[in-house]
Design an enzyme around this catalytic site. Structure first.
Site, PDB file in Angstrom:
ATOM      1  N   GLY A  23       0.651  -1.233   0.266  1.00  0.00           N
ATOM      2  CA  GLY A  23      -0.081  -0.078   0.317  1.00  0.00           C
ATOM      3  C   GLY A  23       1.324   1.433   0.415  1.00  0.00           C
ATOM      4  O   GLY A  23       0.957   1.968   0.754  1.00  0.00           O
ATOM      5  N   GLY A  26      -0.446   5.472  -1.659  1.00  0.00           N
ATOM      6  CA  GLY A  26      -1.229   5.570  -0.556  1.00  0.00           C
ATOM      7  C   GLY A  26      -1.284   6.826  -0.026  1.00  0.00           C
ATOM      8  O   GLY A  26       0.505   7.204   0.436  1.00  0.00           O
ATOM      9  N   GLN A  27      -1.553   7.437   1.083  1.00  0.00           N
ATOM     10  CA  GLN A  27      -1.721   8.222   1.866  1.00  0.00           C
ATOM     11  C   GLN A  27      -0.641   8.401   2.853  1.00  0.00           C
ATOM     12  O   GLN A  27       0.116   9.300   2.760  1.00  0.00           O
ATOM     13  CB  GLN A  27      -3.032   9.157   2.583  1.00  0.00           C
ATOM     14  CG  GLN A  27      -2.542  10.371   3.052  1.00  0.00           C
ATOM     15  CD  GLN A  27      -3.313  10.253   4.395  1.00  0.00           C
ATOM     16  OE1 GLN A  27      -4.342  10.299   4.426  1.00  0.00           O
ATOM     17  NE2 GLN A  27      -3.549  11.894   4.959  1.00  0.00           N
ATOM     18  N   ILE A  50      -1.237  -2.130  -5.254  1.00  0.00           N
ATOM     19  CA  ILE A  50      -2.100  -2.373  -7.034  1.00  0.00           C
ATOM     20  C   ILE A  50      -2.196  -1.052  -7.630  1.00  0.00           C
ATOM     21  O   ILE A  50      -2.474  -1.940  -8.870  1.00  0.00           O
ATOM     22  CB  ILE A  50      -3.726  -2.418  -6.202  1.00  0.00           C
ATOM     23  CG1 ILE A  50      -4.216  -3.334  -7.434  1.00  0.00           C
ATOM     24  CG2 ILE A  50      -4.241  -1.296  -5.751  1.00  0.00           C
ATOM     25  CD1 ILE A  50      -5.436  -4.312  -6.670  1.00  0.00           C
ATOM     26  N   ARG A  51      -1.619   0.141  -7.610  1.00  0.00           N
ATOM     27  CA  ARG A  51      -1.470   0.823  -8.556  1.00  0.00           C
ATOM     28  C   ARG A  51       0.222   1.490  -8.329  1.00  0.00           C
ATOM     29  O   ARG A  51       0.453   1.347  -7.089  1.00  0.00           O
ATOM     30  CB  ARG A  51      -2.402   1.899  -8.514  1.00  0.00           C
ATOM     31  CG  ARG A  51      -2.365   2.435  -7.139  1.00  0.00           C
ATOM     32  CD  ARG A  51      -3.456   3.500  -6.349  1.00  0.00           C
ATOM     33  NE  ARG A  51      -3.969   3.944  -5.241  1.00  0.00           N
ATOM     34  CZ  ARG A  51      -3.032   5.628  -4.821  1.00  0.00           C
ATOM     35  NH1 ARG A  51      -3.483   5.972  -5.697  1.00  0.00           N
ATOM     36  NH2 ARG A  51      -3.568   5.684  -3.549  1.00  0.00           N
ATOM     37  N   ASP A  67      -1.314  -7.665  -5.857  1.00  0.00           N
ATOM     38  CA  ASP A  67      -2.824  -7.188  -5.203  1.00  0.00           C
ATOM     39  C   ASP A  67      -2.571  -8.183  -4.474  1.00  0.00           C
ATOM     40  O   ASP A  67      -2.082  -9.217  -4.180  1.00  0.00           O
ATOM     41  CB  ASP A  67      -3.834  -7.971  -6.368  1.00  0.00           C
ATOM     42  CG  ASP A  67      -4.904  -7.974  -5.368  1.00  0.00           C
ATOM     43  OD1 ASP A  67      -5.148  -7.806  -4.338  1.00  0.00           O
ATOM     44  OD2 ASP A  67      -5.843  -8.141  -6.105  1.00  0.00           O
ATOM     45  N   TYR A 157     -16.665  -0.393   8.215  1.00  0.00           N
ATOM     46  CA  TYR A 157     -15.012  -0.550   7.928  1.00  0.00           C
ATOM     47  C   TYR A 157     -14.380  -0.787   9.619  1.00  0.00           C
ATOM     48  O   TYR A 157     -13.417  -1.324   9.849  1.00  0.00           O
ATOM     49  CB  TYR A 157     -13.746   1.126   7.511  1.00  0.00           C
ATOM     50  CG  TYR A 157     -12.737   1.407   7.807  1.00  0.00           C
ATOM     51  CD1 TYR A 157     -11.673   1.062   7.506  1.00  0.00           C
ATOM     52  CD2 TYR A 157     -12.851   2.870   9.129  1.00  0.00           C
ATOM     53  CE1 TYR A 157     -10.490   1.895   7.730  1.00  0.00           C
ATOM     54  CE2 TYR A 157     -11.378   2.961   9.071  1.00  0.00           C
ATOM     55  CZ  TYR A 157     -10.395   2.584   8.784  1.00  0.00           C
ATOM     56  OH  TYR A 157      -9.310   3.313   8.989  1.00  0.00           O
ATOM     57  N   LYS A 161     -11.875  -3.254  11.429  1.00  0.00           N
ATOM     58  CA  LYS A 161     -10.882  -3.112  12.045  1.00  0.00           C
ATOM     59  C   LYS A 161     -10.051  -3.471  13.691  1.00  0.00           C
ATOM     60  O   LYS A 161      -9.637  -4.384  14.191  1.00  0.00           O
ATOM     61  CB  LYS A 161     -10.019  -1.308  12.292  1.00  0.00           C
ATOM     62  CG  LYS A 161      -9.630  -0.780  10.522  1.00  0.00           C
ATOM     63  CD  LYS A 161      -8.414  -0.658  10.739  1.00  0.00           C
ATOM     64  CE  LYS A 161      -8.340  -0.203   9.042  1.00  0.00           C
ATOM     65  NZ  LYS A 161      -6.430  -0.859   8.532  1.00  0.00           N
TER      66      LYS A 161
END
Ligand code: NAD
Ligand code: SER
Length: 331
Positions: A23, A26-27, A50-51, A67, A157, A161
């Site tokens: 990941g 991401g942020q 994944i990107r 992925d 979500y 978690k």
């Protein structure tokens, strides 16, 4: 000073460590990957997502498309690269998860189970997986929310978690997998856009204030939530990963409080720098999510166990956000 603290971390770190970030685009991942590379060495931190990765992440060390639901490819990377630590950051955040509940549950849970199972089989040395203030729910005490309290989350979500916290603790107790985790509050940063959460207003507001001098907030003026500036979050993440295992009394996830404020308070802080800035409020579906989360949480266990501390208050964070986003938009 920065050089000395980096040197001290390097000295304490295991030189043999090889780190996988899942990941990284991401942020959090886009900043954490670079910080880990400063500490462990560029080639020792393998970034995956994944990107595609941001140019500085892709350009400063290894990057692979992954992925995380593809357990075979994850296993190949872990074995081939002889990975010793995993930072698993891939997830679907609160706002987006409410739009696609079942696929989001699948991504959040199956990715974690893939990571935990492979960590167990391959004897990975340490795992970081972030939890969130979303584990709390409407029946939780909203102020000074204790580490141990009522937890009845009512979002996909939050449920994922809370289930994840139970699973990481289970893998530690049952299989000895060295799992570490923080319940991040809303994270505020200027580098990478936030990923579809309820606390994202506290990032968007800065771009809108600079570009348009106004912002229509999707939460109401009095929605107090715990937040944290990214440099403090990155430091806390690396600190808990580097803490002596014997000092960690928790293998579920540590409360991290950061700074609590409302949209109205943040707007008046921004007005000190941009006097013509105006905020309006049009609460949407995320208001109900925010209402179910704590306003301020108690992080005394993290402070006691491994010395959690912060450098940024609201005023210091606002100044840095406005300066950095102005520079970014200019260039
Ligand atoms: P983000 O949405 O910005 O980044 C998540 C990254 O995961 C994205 O780059 C995405 O492409 C990637 N991803 C999604 N599905 C994937 C898959 N199947 N395989 C590989 N990569 C995939 O999220 P973030 O804000 O960086 O959050 C990272 C973690 O921290 C998440 O677990 C999140 O729940 C947690 N967290 C974040 C905040 C916050 O305010 N940002 C607060 C609490 C907890
Ligand atoms: N910032 C995150 C969200 O709003 C909290 O986990 O989803």
């Amino acid at each position: 000073m920065v050089f000395l603290s980096t040197f001290a971390r390097n000295f304490n770190s295991n030189w043999m460590d090889k780190i996988l970030v899942i990941g990284c685009s991401g942020q959090i991942g886009s900043e954490l990957t670079l910080e880990l590379r400063k500490i462990y060495g560029d080639s020792k931190v393998i970034a995956t997502d994944i990107r595609p990765a941001p140019p500085d992440v892709a350009g400063s060390g290894p990057f692979e498309i992954l992925d995380v639901l593809d357990a075979s490819k994850l296993q190949l990377i872990l074995e081939h690269e002889k990975v010793t630590q995993i930072y698993h950051l891939a997830a679907i955040l609160s706002g987006n998860a409410e739009k696609r509940p079942l696929p989001s549950w699948d991504i959040n849970m199956r990715s974690l189970m893939n990571v935990l199972e492979l960590a167990r089989e391959l004897k990975i040395r340490k795992i970081f997986w972030p939890s969130s203030i979303a584990v709390f729910g409407p029946t939780t005490p909203r102020f000074d929310t204790p580490q141990f309290t009522i937890m009845e989350p009512n979002t996909v979500y939050g449920i994922s978690k809370l289930a994840g916290e139970r699973w990481i603790e289970y893998y530690f107790n049952k299989y000895g997998v060295d799992t570490r985790s923080l319940r991040y509050p809303g994270l505020i940063s200027y580098k990478t856009e936030a990923g579809g959460g309820t606390t994202d207003y506290a990032v968007e507001i800065f771009y809108e204030a600079i570009q348009h001098k106004k912002y229509d907030c999707f939460l109401g003026p009095e929605s107090a939530l715990p937040m944290m500036f990214m440099p403090d979050a990155i430091k806390a993440t690396i600190d808990v990963m580097e803490a002596d295992s014997a000092k960690l009394s928790l293998r579920s996830s540590y409360n991290v409080a950061g700074i609590s404020f409302t949209p109205a308070v943040l707007a008046s802080e921004i007005k000190k720098h941009i006097p013509e800035f105006e905020i309006t409020y049009t609460p949407d579906f995320r208001q109900a999510i925010a209402n179910s989360w704590p306003a301020r949480i108690d992080d005394s266990v993290a402070k006691k166990d491994w010395g959690l501390n912060y450098q940024y208050d609201l005023s210091k964070m606002t100044t840095v956000m406005l300066n950095e986003i102005s520079n970014k938009l200019r260039s």
